[in-house]
Design a protein around this motif. Structure first.
Motif, PDB file in Angstrom:
ATOM      1  N   GLY A  27      25.803  26.138 113.756  1.00 23.98           N
ATOM      2  CA  GLY A  27      26.851  26.943 113.134  1.00 23.98           C
ATOM      3  C   GLY A  27      28.086  27.106 113.992  1.00 23.98           C
ATOM      4  O   GLY A  27      28.825  28.065 113.832  1.00 23.98           O
ATOM      5  N   CYS A  28      28.353  26.160 114.871  1.00 20.74           N
ATOM      6  CA  CYS A  28      29.523  26.265 115.748  1.00 20.74           C
ATOM      7  C   CYS A  28      30.825  25.953 115.023  1.00 20.74           C
ATOM      8  O   CYS A  28      31.880  26.439 115.392  1.00 20.74           O
ATOM      9  CB  CYS A  28      29.376  25.361 116.962  1.00 20.74           C
ATOM     10  N   GLY A  29      30.771  25.102 113.999  1.00 23.46           N
ATOM     11  CA  GLY A  29      31.963  24.721 113.252  1.00 23.46           C
ATOM     12  C   GLY A  29      32.750  23.580 113.862  1.00 23.46           C
ATOM     13  O   GLY A  29      33.743  23.137 113.283  1.00 23.46           O
ATOM     14  N   ARG A  30      32.348  23.066 114.998  1.00 25.61           N
ATOM     15  CA  ARG A  30      33.108  22.008 115.667  1.00 25.61           C
ATOM     16  C   ARG A  30      33.216  20.733 114.832  1.00 25.61           C
ATOM     17  O   ARG A  30      34.244  20.064 114.847  1.00 25.61           O
ATOM     18  CB  ARG A  30      32.505  21.691 117.035  1.00 25.61           C
ATOM     19  N   CYS A  31      32.183  20.401 114.110  1.00 22.16           N
ATOM     20  CA  CYS A  31      32.232  19.170 113.314  1.00 22.16           C
ATOM     21  C   CYS A  31      33.185  19.298 112.135  1.00 22.16           C
ATOM     22  O   CYS A  31      33.605  18.299 111.557  1.00 22.16           O
ATOM     23  CB  CYS A  31      30.844  18.736 112.856  1.00 22.16           C
ATOM     24  N   CYS A  32      33.560  20.530 111.780  1.00 24.65           N
ATOM     25  CA  CYS A  32      34.460  20.768 110.653  1.00 24.65           C
ATOM     26  C   CYS A  32      35.927  20.804 111.070  1.00 24.65           C
ATOM     27  O   CYS A  32      36.804  21.040 110.248  1.00 24.65           O
ATOM     28  CB  CYS A  32      34.089  22.067 109.944  1.00 24.65           C
ATOM     29  N   ASP A  55      34.419  28.728 106.650  1.00 27.31           N
ATOM     30  CA  ASP A  55      34.645  30.160 106.808  1.00 27.31           C
ATOM     31  C   ASP A  55      34.927  30.372 108.293  1.00 27.31           C
ATOM     32  O   ASP A  55      34.052  30.125 109.135  1.00 27.31           O
ATOM     33  CB  ASP A  55      33.404  30.949 106.364  1.00 27.31           C
ATOM     34  N   LEU A  56      36.122  30.798 108.620  1.00 26.85           N
ATOM     35  CA  LEU A  56      36.567  30.865 110.015  1.00 26.85           C
ATOM     36  C   LEU A  56      35.922  31.995 110.805  1.00 26.85           C
ATOM     37  O   LEU A  56      36.046  32.034 112.021  1.00 26.85           O
ATOM     38  CB  LEU A  56      38.091  30.971 110.070  1.00 26.85           C
ATOM     39  N   LYS A  57      35.204  32.884 110.125  1.00 25.61           N
ATOM     40  CA  LYS A  57      34.494  33.966 110.825  1.00 25.61           C
ATOM     41  C   LYS A  57      33.040  33.587 111.083  1.00 25.61           C
ATOM     42  O   LYS A  57      32.513  33.833 112.156  1.00 25.61           O
ATOM     43  CB  LYS A  57      34.580  35.263 110.035  1.00 25.61           C
ATOM     44  N   GLU A 119      28.442  33.525 122.305  1.00 25.64           N
ATOM     45  CA  GLU A 119      28.384  33.987 123.692  1.00 25.64           C
ATOM     46  C   GLU A 119      28.618  32.858 124.686  1.00 25.64           C
ATOM     47  O   GLU A 119      29.207  33.053 125.741  1.00 25.64           O
ATOM     48  CB  GLU A 119      27.041  34.662 123.970  1.00 25.64           C
ATOM     49  N   ALA A 120      28.192  31.664 124.324  1.00 24.86           N
ATOM     50  CA  ALA A 120      28.365  30.502 125.204  1.00 24.86           C
ATOM     51  C   ALA A 120      29.752  29.878 125.076  1.00 24.86           C
ATOM     52  O   ALA A 120      30.088  28.969 125.829  1.00 24.86           O
ATOM     53  CB  ALA A 120      27.296  29.454 124.895  1.00 24.86           C
ATOM     54  N   GLY A 121      30.548  30.342 124.115  1.00 23.36           N
ATOM     55  CA  GLY A 121      31.885  29.788 123.931  1.00 23.36           C
ATOM     56  C   GLY A 121      31.912  28.494 123.142  1.00 23.36           C
ATOM     57  O   GLY A 121      32.881  27.744 123.198  1.00 23.36           O
ATOM     58  N   ILE A 122      30.863  28.230 122.388  1.00 30.30           N
ATOM     59  CA  ILE A 122      30.758  26.989 121.610  1.00 30.30           C
ATOM     60  C   ILE A 122      31.353  27.142 120.215  1.00 30.30           C
ATOM     61  O   ILE A 122      31.950  26.223 119.671  1.00 30.30           O
ATOM     62  CB  ILE A 122      29.276  26.543 121.524  1.00 30.30           C
ATOM     63  N   SER A 123      31.233  28.302 119.622  1.00 28.91           N
ATOM     64  CA  SER A 123      31.722  28.539 118.266  1.00 28.91           C
ATOM     65  C   SER A 123      33.247  28.422 118.208  1.00 28.91           C
ATOM     66  O   SER A 123      33.946  28.816 119.147  1.00 28.91           O
ATOM     67  CB  SER A 123      31.309  29.934 117.809  1.00 28.91           C
ATOM     68  N   ALA A 125      34.884  30.073 115.932  1.00 30.76           N
ATOM     69  CA  ALA A 125      35.327  31.341 115.341  1.00 30.76           C
ATOM     70  C   ALA A 125      36.359  31.992 116.264  1.00 30.76           C
ATOM     71  O   ALA A 125      36.161  32.084 117.474  1.00 30.76           O
ATOM     72  CB  ALA A 125      34.140  32.277 115.136  1.00 30.76           C
ATOM     73  N   GLY A 126      37.466  32.413 115.682  1.00 32.18           N
ATOM     74  CA  GLY A 126      38.516  33.044 116.471  1.00 32.18           C
ATOM     75  C   GLY A 126      39.436  32.055 117.167  1.00 32.18           C
ATOM     76  O   GLY A 126      40.424  32.463 117.779  1.00 32.18           O
ATOM     77  N   GLU A 127      39.118  30.775 117.106  1.00 27.25           N
ATOM     78  CA  GLU A 127      39.930  29.739 117.754  1.00 27.25           C
ATOM     79  C   GLU A 127      40.550  28.785 116.741  1.00 27.25           C
ATOM     80  O   GLU A 127      41.658  28.310 116.927  1.00 27.25           O
ATOM     81  CB  GLU A 127      39.078  28.930 118.741  1.00 27.25           C
ATOM     82  N   ALA A 128      39.828  28.492 115.682  1.00 27.12           N
ATOM     83  CA  ALA A 128      40.291  27.529 114.681  1.00 27.12           C
ATOM     84  C   ALA A 128      41.025  28.256 113.562  1.00 27.12           C
ATOM     85  O   ALA A 128      40.888  29.465 113.391  1.00 27.12           O
ATOM     86  CB  ALA A 128      39.102  26.761 114.109  1.00 27.12           C
TER      87      ALA A 128
END
Length: 155
Positions: A27-32, A55-57, A119-123, A125-128
């Protein structure tokens, strides 16, 4: 008596059930994120511009069942194509398992918590942000170097 090893350590991708397969997505969203391929190096460059269905959240697709009809260039991951998709992020569970590598500490299947992806900074969310209103030619103005995961316990 010890518990059996988790399915992702024993089953090849092609042998996983639909439920197991879907649970690999962290659910990181990186592939999207929209990506550009460098013609000289063949490397994929990520942008902050995400698919309009993301969904950006929550970093989940807002219409997963119909995503491919709504977004014609959306690629459904399969055991057969994962190894050939060079744009999959290096952190992607599908890619890692295809390459014979372990899942990261922050993956929800390992940590037991969906929050560890953030928490690991992978998502993302809040960046894209949504690709809406951004032309293909403008994507170069939205390039983003994906952050590496923080170490366990950092935050």
């Amino acid at each position: 008596m010890t518990a059996p090893p988790p399915f992702w350590k024993t089953k090849p991708l092609a042998a996983m059930s639909r439920t197991e397969w879907e649970s690999l997505c962290d659910g990181c969203g990186r592939c999207c994120l929209n990506k550009l391929e460098d013609e000289d190096t063949g490397r994929f460059l990520y942008t902050r511009a995400a698919c309009r269905l993301l969904d950006l959240k929550t970093c989940r697709c807002t219409d997963y069942a119909r995503r491919q009809s709504l977004v014609p260039d959306c690629v459904a991951l399969t055991p057969e194509n994962v190894g050939s998709l060079g744009w999959l992020p290096a952190t992607c569970a599908y890619r890692l398992l295809e390459e014979g590598k372990p899942l990261a500490w922050w993956h929800p299947l390992v940590s037991g918590r969906a929050e560890t992806v953030t928490e690991a900074g992978i998502s993302v969310a809040g960046e894209a942000y949504s690709e809406e209103g951004i032309s293909i030619d403008e994507l170069v103005d939205h390039l983003w170097r994906l952050p590496k995961a923080r170490r366990k316990g950092q935050g």
